[in-house]
Design a protein around this motif. Structure first.
Motif, mmCIF file in Angstrom:
data_model
loop_
_atom_site.group_PDB
_atom_site.id
_atom_site.type_symbol
_atom_site.label_atom_id
_atom_site.label_comp_id
_atom_site.label_asym_id
_atom_site.label_seq_id
_atom_site.Cartn_x
_atom_site.Cartn_y
_atom_site.Cartn_z
ATOM 1 N N GLU A 143 -22.705 61.309 -35.476
ATOM 2 C CA GLU A 143 -22.749 59.518 -35.080
ATOM 3 C C GLU A 143 -23.377 58.754 -35.661
ATOM 4 O OE1 GLU A 143 -24.033 58.323 -30.457
ATOM 5 O OE2 GLU A 143 -23.687 60.542 -30.893
ATOM 6 N N TYR A 144 -24.863 59.139 -36.539
ATOM 7 C CA TYR A 144 -25.482 57.876 -37.121
ATOM 8 C C TYR A 144 -25.100 57.635 -38.474
ATOM 9 C CZ TYR A 144 -27.610 57.877 -32.911
ATOM 10 O OH TYR A 144 -28.089 58.144 -31.272
ATOM 11 N N SER A 152 -21.785 51.312 -36.102
ATOM 12 C CA SER A 152 -21.234 52.632 -35.671
ATOM 13 C C SER A 152 -19.802 52.073 -36.394
ATOM 14 C CB SER A 152 -20.881 51.660 -33.740
ATOM 15 O OG SER A 152 -22.153 51.802 -33.415
ATOM 16 N N SER A 169 -24.074 47.940 -33.075
ATOM 17 C CA SER A 169 -24.273 47.760 -31.747
ATOM 18 C C SER A 169 -25.714 47.032 -31.627
ATOM 19 C CB SER A 169 -24.436 48.887 -31.732
ATOM 20 O OG SER A 169 -23.577 49.842 -32.199
ATOM 21 N N SER A 205 -20.683 46.171 -28.403
ATOM 22 C CA SER A 205 -21.064 46.276 -29.500
ATOM 23 C C SER A 205 -19.869 45.385 -31.016
ATOM 24 C CB SER A 205 -20.417 47.682 -30.043
ATOM 25 O OG SER A 205 -21.320 48.961 -30.192
#
Length: 717
Positions: A311-312, A344, A349, A363
């Motif tokens: 996710e990161y 993101s 974000s 975002s």
């Protein structure tokens, strides 16, 4: 016939009446805790107070490793196992749960769970960390964890029914975190980590030495890090981080984050972000990461970001092997510490302090965004978006919080992009690797934005030789120049210097100031004050150093620090430290140089892991006043030299005075014990009697050989 036992202590007391308490010494009844050491000398015996913080946590009940998690869902037997697995997964990320250490009681009549669970960890420290991190954790909208230590229930039961007013505590002034800034000699501090020791020193360049300020063994388990303004030093431990400061180097705060690996401060030290990761328990699962934002002054946890690493791992935040590029979250420049952001998918974000929520609850959408950087001086984002089909790549400047695009530049045939902000935020350099028409090779150019000028004008710079590759780029910290190390793959690259301004200080087309061909250089390091740059050759160049004056375009000195791995300027630009860290197994240590390349002193340190200068608080003088001081510095030199010499002489006199005071104190202690020593000697002589006059003797075992008989006999074959 019975013999009467002789009491030698009674005999001694009778022979020598009117003696001080404690004479003669009775070892059977003597209490070591009654020893009265000389002031300031404990002879290496640690006090119980000194080691109190290092003791393992002990509890009266023996249940210090157990927590109680309340407000769990009440579920039937068929769902109890799933709920137990969820709770176990949450808490195994914090610590190790003992075998059979998770128990959820059930109602004997309804067989439903009772809505709470007992969890036993492998240590009290992990239990405390679990309570701090999950109390208030939202399992879902209706169930928020209420976590307590098991021992707390007994403590709460002992609370008296009637209120008892506590005794008022006397005011204790806080530690002066800026005390090091008022050093009479104007010295700077640096910290080194070698072996299991961490040591802080004053750098006394005038006298060619370093003076130890503070040292501590096992102060950190990994590394130490100064805060951006130098007020704190941060140590890293298995249970989290701790910050220390003040003249006594006392612990100011601690931050609970088990298995923490990295940390990052906001520019003005208001907030601290920590990072940890946990390897997956199953090969098909991804690594889990956790980021925690703390208030650095109170250690209050403000926000937790956690989830799978994928996710990161977006754009340049991802590196090979599934690791993340630190920092993942980046803080905006300026004096407010208001914004921080992360990449993101197709967006940036941006979060706003102090509530740490998403700015405007949405975002910043940017298709195919690959990288971004904040300006060091304001809330201004520079972002790079990759090419998509017929859409070109872009460099865009966005003002936050307005989300206004101030400038953009389209880029074509892009292979790679890297951005470099000027330390004062005056310029932005974008290094662009472009494909040639054949797509078989690349060439390098720069897009240079002048942020402070109207409409943010831009210049394009291409190297004279298109076959050259840019190895290193660096802005001059206070000024308008930059340096580029470039080469065509040969053993010795060239170093070129450019300026963004003309002789009158007005913006002009980027100009080449000069090129130094064939230099043993892999790394460049500007002085924090500008003007001077160190050209360093690491690895194959074996630590070649060149101190270069860019104003005069001349070399001031050339030197060598064999096998050097790092070059670090002190925050004032007066001194340079070169070091050989444990990356190289031999010759570990550091050398201290003046800004013009004169070796002042050197120090060998086995297993040197780290050398880091303590940052200074920013100057309170306006830029115009600083420029005036620099311009007229020669006129102040004589006065400053005289003041420095007087301070050095006074410092030497203070050292001699302190040494004399210590000697006088020791002599007074010896004199106070002289009578006791004479009495003890007389007692020994009387106890030993005539044997006291005997000389010291020792027994030796000697082996001697002696021939008893020898005769010759004829040899008969």
């Amino acid at each position: 016939m019975a013999t009467e036992e002789i009491d030698r202590y009674a005999i001694a007391a009778e022979l020598f009446p009117n003696q001080p308490p404690g004479f003669p010494l009775d070892l059977d009844t003597f209490d070591l805790r009654e020893i009265d050491f000389p002031r300031g000398n404990d002879f290496g015996i640690a006090s119980d107070d000194d080691i109190d913080d290092e003791q393992d946590i002990q509890t009266e009940s023996g249940f210090g490793s157990v927590i109680v998690v309340g407000n769990l869902p009440v579920v039937p037997p068929e769902k109890a196992e799933k709920l137990s697995a969820i709770v176990r997964k949450i808490y195994t990320q914090i610590g190790t749960i003992r075998e059979g250490g998770l128990f959820m009681p059930t109602d004997s009549q309804t067989q439903l769970t009772k809505g709470f669970a007992f969890i036993e960890f492998s240590s009290p420290q992990e239990a405390i960390a679990a309570k701090e991190q999950t109390n208030g954790y939202p399992l879902d909208k209706k169930h928020v964890f209420a976590v307590s230590m098991f021992d707390d229930f007994e403590k709460y039961q002992k609370v008296p029914d009637e209120y008892e007013k506590p005794d008022p505590k006397s005011y204790q002034p806080a530690e002066n975190l800026h005390s090091w800034m008022v050093d009479k000699l104007g010295r700077d501090q640096f910290v080194i980590r070698c072996g299991d020791m961490t040591e802080v020193y004053w750098n006394d360049g005038k006298r060619g030495r370093s003076d130890l300020v503070y040292q501590r063994q096992y102060w950190t388990e990994n590394f130490v890090q100064w805060s951006p303004l130098g007020n704190y030093i941060t140590t890293v431990h298995r249970q989290g981080a701790a910050i220390w400061g003040g003249p006594k180097w006392e612990r100011l705060q601690k931050f609970a984050h088990p298995h923490m690996r990295l940390l990052d401060y906001s520019p003005n030290e208001k907030y601290l972000m920590t990072y940890s990761s946990q390897e997956p328990s199953h090969p098909k699962e991804s690594m889990t990461v956790c980021f925690i934002v703390f208030d650095s002054r109170t250690s209050r946890k403000l926000r937790v970001f956690e989830g799978p690493a994928d996710e990161y791992a977006v754009g340049t935040s991802a590196t090979g092997g599934g690791a993340l590029q630190w920092p993942v979250f980046k803080w905006a420049g300026g004096k407010d510490d208001t914004y921080f952001a992360r990449l993101s998918k197709n967006a940036i974000s941006v979060y706003q302090a102090p509530d740490m929520g998403l700015l405007d609850k949405r975002s910043l959408k940017l298709e195919a965004v690959q990288d971004f950087l904040w300006s060091p001086s304001e809330a201004l984002i520079s972002a790079y978006t990759a090419e998509q089909g017929n859409l070109p790549a872009r460099i865009v400047l966005i003002k936050i919080p307005e989300r206004t695009e101030l400038r953009q530049k389209n880029l074509f045939s892009v292979s790679d992009v890297k951005m470099f902000w000027h330390p004062q935020g005056d310029y932005l350099a974008v290094k662009v690797e472009r494909f040639t028409k054949t797509k078989k090779s690349t060439f390098t150019g720069f897009e240079l934005f002048s942020i402070r000028d109207k409409d943010i004008p831009m210049e394009v710079l291409e190297l004279p030789n298109k076959n050259d590759k840019v190895l290193t780029f660096a802005w001059e910290p206070k000024g308008h120049r930059f340096a580029v190390v470039h080469g065509d793959g040969g053993p010795r690259p060239s170093v070129s210097f450019y300026t963004m301004r003309d002789e009158k200080g007005k913006l002009s087309s980027v100009r080449l100031l000069g090129t130094l061909p064939g230099k043993a250089c892999t790394h460049i390091s500007w002085s924090p004050q500008g003007r001077i740059i160190v050209l360093a050759g690491f690895k194959s160049f074996n630590g070649q150093l060149e101190f270069f004056n860019v104003d005069e375009m001349e070399t001031m000195a050339a030197a060598e620090h064999f096998q050097a791995t790092d070059v670090d300027w002190d925050p004032t630009g007066r001194y340079v430290a070169t070091s050989v860290t444990s990356i190289n197994p031999m010759e570990n240590g550091f050398k201290m140089w003046s800004f013009h390349g004169r070796l002042l002193y050197e120090c060998s340190k086995d297993k040197l892991f780290q050398l880091s200068w303590r940052p200074r608080l920013p100057s309170l003088l306006p830029l115009e006043r600083e420029a005036e001081v620099v311009k007229n510095l020669k006129s102040y030199t004589k006065r400053y030299d005289e003041e420095d010499e007087a301070l050095l002489q006074q410092a030497d006199a203070d050292v001699l005075s302190e040494r004399k005071a210590v000697i006088d104190e020791w002599q007074a202690f010896v004199d106070s014990k002289r009578e006791f020593a004479a009495l003890a000697l007389a007692f020994k002589k009387q106890m030993f009697g005539a044997r006291w006059e005997e000389k010291e003797s020792r027994m030796e075992k000697v082996t001697a050989e002696q021939v008893l008989e020898s005769k010759e006999e004829p040899y008969v074959p």
